[in-house]
Design a protein around this motif. Structure first.
Motif, short mmCIF file in Angstrom:
data_model
loop_
_atom_site.label_atom_id
_atom_site.label_comp_id
_atom_site.label_asym_id
_atom_site.label_seq_id
_atom_site.Cartn_x
_atom_site.Cartn_y
_atom_site.Cartn_z
N TYR A 13 10.30 3.74 -13.37
CA TYR A 13 8.95 4.20 -13.70
C TYR A 13 8.45 5.31 -12.78
N ALA A 14 9.36 6.14 -12.25
CA ALA A 14 8.95 7.19 -11.31
C ALA A 14 7.86 8.08 -11.90
N GLU A 15 8.00 8.42 -13.18
CA GLU A 15 7.01 9.32 -13.80
C GLU A 15 5.66 8.62 -13.95
N ARG A 16 5.71 7.36 -14.40
CA ARG A 16 4.46 6.67 -14.72
C ARG A 16 3.71 6.21 -13.49
N THR A 17 4.43 5.62 -12.51
CA THR A 17 3.70 5.01 -11.40
C THR A 17 3.90 5.74 -10.07
N GLY A 18 4.95 6.56 -9.97
CA GLY A 18 5.16 7.34 -8.74
C GLY A 18 4.68 8.77 -8.94
N VAL A 19 4.27 9.10 -10.16
CA VAL A 19 3.83 10.44 -10.55
C VAL A 19 4.85 11.48 -10.04
N GLN A 20 6.09 11.21 -10.32
CA GLN A 20 7.15 12.12 -9.85
C GLN A 20 8.27 12.22 -10.87
N LEU B 37 20.22 4.33 -4.00
CA LEU B 37 18.91 3.84 -3.58
C LEU B 37 18.07 3.52 -4.82
N GLY B 38 17.55 2.30 -4.86
CA GLY B 38 16.70 1.89 -5.99
C GLY B 38 15.28 1.72 -5.49
N VAL B 39 14.32 2.25 -6.21
CA VAL B 39 12.92 2.13 -5.76
C VAL B 39 12.00 2.01 -6.96
N GLU B 40 10.99 1.17 -6.80
CA GLU B 40 10.00 1.01 -7.88
C GLU B 40 8.63 0.75 -7.28
N LYS B 41 7.66 1.50 -7.77
CA LYS B 41 6.27 1.27 -7.39
C LYS B 41 5.61 0.72 -8.65
N LEU B 42 5.37 -0.59 -8.69
CA LEU B 42 4.80 -1.17 -9.92
C LEU B 42 3.33 -1.54 -9.78
N MET B 43 2.94 -1.98 -8.55
CA MET B 43 1.60 -2.55 -8.39
C MET B 43 0.58 -1.45 -8.15
N ILE B 44 0.34 -0.66 -9.18
CA ILE B 44 -0.65 0.40 -9.05
C ILE B 44 -2.03 -0.17 -9.37
N ALA C 104 0.85 -1.20 0.00
CA ALA C 104 0.00 0.00 0.00
C ALA C 104 0.89 1.26 0.00
N ALA C 105 2.12 1.12 0.45
CA ALA C 105 3.04 2.27 0.55
C ALA C 105 3.25 2.92 -0.81
N ASN C 106 3.43 4.25 -0.79
CA ASN C 106 3.69 4.93 -2.05
C ASN C 106 5.20 4.94 -2.35
N PHE C 107 5.53 5.52 -3.49
CA PHE C 107 6.90 5.58 -3.99
C PHE C 107 7.88 6.12 -2.92
N ARG C 108 7.52 7.23 -2.31
CA ARG C 108 8.41 7.87 -1.32
C ARG C 108 8.55 7.02 -0.06
N GLN C 109 7.42 6.44 0.38
CA GLN C 109 7.48 5.63 1.60
C GLN C 109 8.37 4.40 1.40
N LEU C 110 8.27 3.80 0.21
CA LEU C 110 9.10 2.62 -0.09
C LEU C 110 10.57 3.00 0.01
N ALA C 111 10.92 4.15 -0.58
CA ALA C 111 12.31 4.61 -0.57
C ALA C 111 12.78 4.87 0.87
N ALA C 112 11.92 5.49 1.66
CA ALA C 112 12.30 5.84 3.04
C ALA C 112 12.55 4.58 3.87
N GLU C 113 11.74 3.55 3.64
CA GLU C 113 11.91 2.30 4.40
C GLU C 113 13.29 1.67 4.11
N ALA C 114 13.67 1.65 2.83
CA ALA C 114 14.96 1.02 2.47
C ALA C 114 16.12 1.86 3.01
#
Ligand SMILES: CC(C)(COP(=O)(O)OP(=O)(O)OC[C@H]1O[C@@H](n2cnc3c(N)ncnc32)[C@H](O)[C@@H]1OP(=O)(O)O)[C@@H](O)C(=O)NCCC(=O)NCCS
Length: 395
Positions: free
Chosen positions: A53-60, A111-118, A18-28
């Protein structure tokens, strides 16, 4: 050139998060800092963010400064975002390596981060297609499973590689991930037990001959590591892990530009030769490896091109248990992309972190006995390969 050392690393929980792009990055990032309390945030003078996919799925767009900010970094010499699709994480580490080796910076967080499961699930496949040649391949439906299925068919025709041998890669990697709590499929094993050859072979067809269990899983996840110059590392750890060799080869981007049969991967062969040469080692010196099993056939071809067996013998290599504990080289001890999942840009950094743990003797139940040299391989297409070789720096 100065010597470069990995001094910290960490991952978060991978899966349908459920975490968003930024939260995932902060956890790691937190997991990474927690792994080495001697590191002072303020001394990190470089930050490299890997994301596809920051632009497409993290809207950033322009994500590096925002992620640096939320994890408390103010890099004074270097900050950037890198994108090389599945090889983005390894690209980040390679970039940090040469910035430190040159003497320009002393300590860099990658730091590598990906939010894929939108929520719109099909978007994942559109994204996957957009990583292929948009105008000539993706638009005709050539997504990664279809492309690697053709490599599998070519290998089967040429060398007699079987669907059972491919399934054995899946069974091995899922078995390894039963000891990797952050893996995407970790909870599945508690409910359904280990993945058997029968489960893998009977799973639904995705693109012949690749079935569901031959494929890596799309997942949300992040991973981080910190690299430092040898001088700085001496202040921070008594278990240094040195980067001793690296290479990156791009012979082509589009699959149609391969001027060879798809059962051979000359870009990987060349990358391996270059990396081994730089590290001053031979293929048989590698004790543990994290390699890019985006599909089971990839791992089989990689055994061959990385020089662990003769060309065409990759199927036999897995069948004889030579890539498992007690074999010639332990491949994908954390469970690989197949069982941990594949959050594109986070993968290379998570692989490197696993090698870091293994070489420090800190991999717990997954520990490869007396591992001294580890290899990390990422690919971002048939013609594009990235390798880093690490060595334990203490005894
Ligand atoms: C194989 C693939 C097509 C399946 O996607 P899908 O049909 O949309 O499947 P879903 O995500 O809806 O998942 C359905 C179920 O199968 C499971 N599943 C999905 N992918 C899986 C995989 N690769 N292996 C094992 N199980 C998988 C899910 O956990 C889910 O199970 P659950 O209902 O018990 O939770 C997709 O995982 C894929 O495209 N993988 C390759 C990714 C890729 O190309 N990466 C780049 C490599 S270079």
């Amino acid at each position: 050139m100065r010597k470069v050392v990995m001094v910290a690393g960490g991952v978060n929980k991978w899966g349908r998060r459920a975490a968003n792009f930024r939260q995932l990055a902060a956890e790691a990032a937190k997991a990474c800092f927690d792994s080495n309390p001697n590191i002072d945030h303020k001394e990190i003078d470089g930050f490299i963010l890997a994301t596809t996919y920051a632009e497409r799925t993290g809207v950033q767009v322009h994500p590096a400064p925002f992620i640096a900010q939320i994890i408390g970094l103010q890099p004074k010499k270097l900050y950037m975002r890198v994108e090389n699709q599945c090889g983005s994480g390894t690209t980040a580490i390679r970039t940090a390596w040469w910035a430190i080796a040159s003497g320009y910076v002393d300590m860099v967080m990658c730091l590598g981060v990906e939010k894929l499961m939108i929520p719109v699930h099909e978007e994942i496949f559109l994204n996957a297609a957009s990583a292929m040649d948009h105008d000539w391949e993706g638009c005709f439906g050539l997504t990664p499973p279809a492309a690697f299925a053709m490599a599998a068919q070519a290998h089967m025709r040429k060398f007699g590689t079987t669907e059972e041998q491919m399934a054995m890669v899946s069974v091995k990697n899922h078995r390894h991930a039963m000891k990797t709590p952050y893996a995407h499929h970790y909870e599945r094993y508690k409910k359904h037990g280990p993945v058997t050859l029968e489960t893998a072979l009977k799973s639904r067809m995705i693109a012949y001959p690749l079935k569901l269990f031959d494929c890596s899983t799309n997942t949300d996840g992040a991973a981080a590591c910190i690299l430092a110059s040898e001088e700085k590392a001496k202040e921070l750890t008594d278990k240094p892990v040195y980067l001793i060799g690296t290479s990156q080869v791009c012979l082509h981007g589009s699959w149609q530009k391969a001027t060879y049969e798809w059962w051979e991967w000359p870009a990987l062969r060349l990358a391996a030769r270059q990396a081994y040469e730089m590290a001053g080692i031979k293929p048989e010196d590698v004790d543990v490896a994290e390699i890019h099993d985006c599909f089971t056939i990839s791992e089989i071809i990689e055994y061959e091109e990385l020089g662990w067996c003769e060309k065409g013998q990759g199927g036999k290599f897995i069948e004889e248990g030579l890539s498992d504990y007690g074999g010639k080289v332990v491949v994908n001890p954390r469970g690989g992309l197949i069982a941990c999942g594949h959050p594109f840009a986070a993968t290379g950094i998570a692989q490197a972190y696993e090698i870091f743990l293994q070489l420090r003797g800190e991999a717990g139940e997954r520990q490869v006995k007396d591992a001294k040299i580890g290899l990390n391989h990422n690919l971002s297409g048939l013609g594009e390969h990235h390798i880093i070789i690490y060595k334990r720096g203490f005894d």
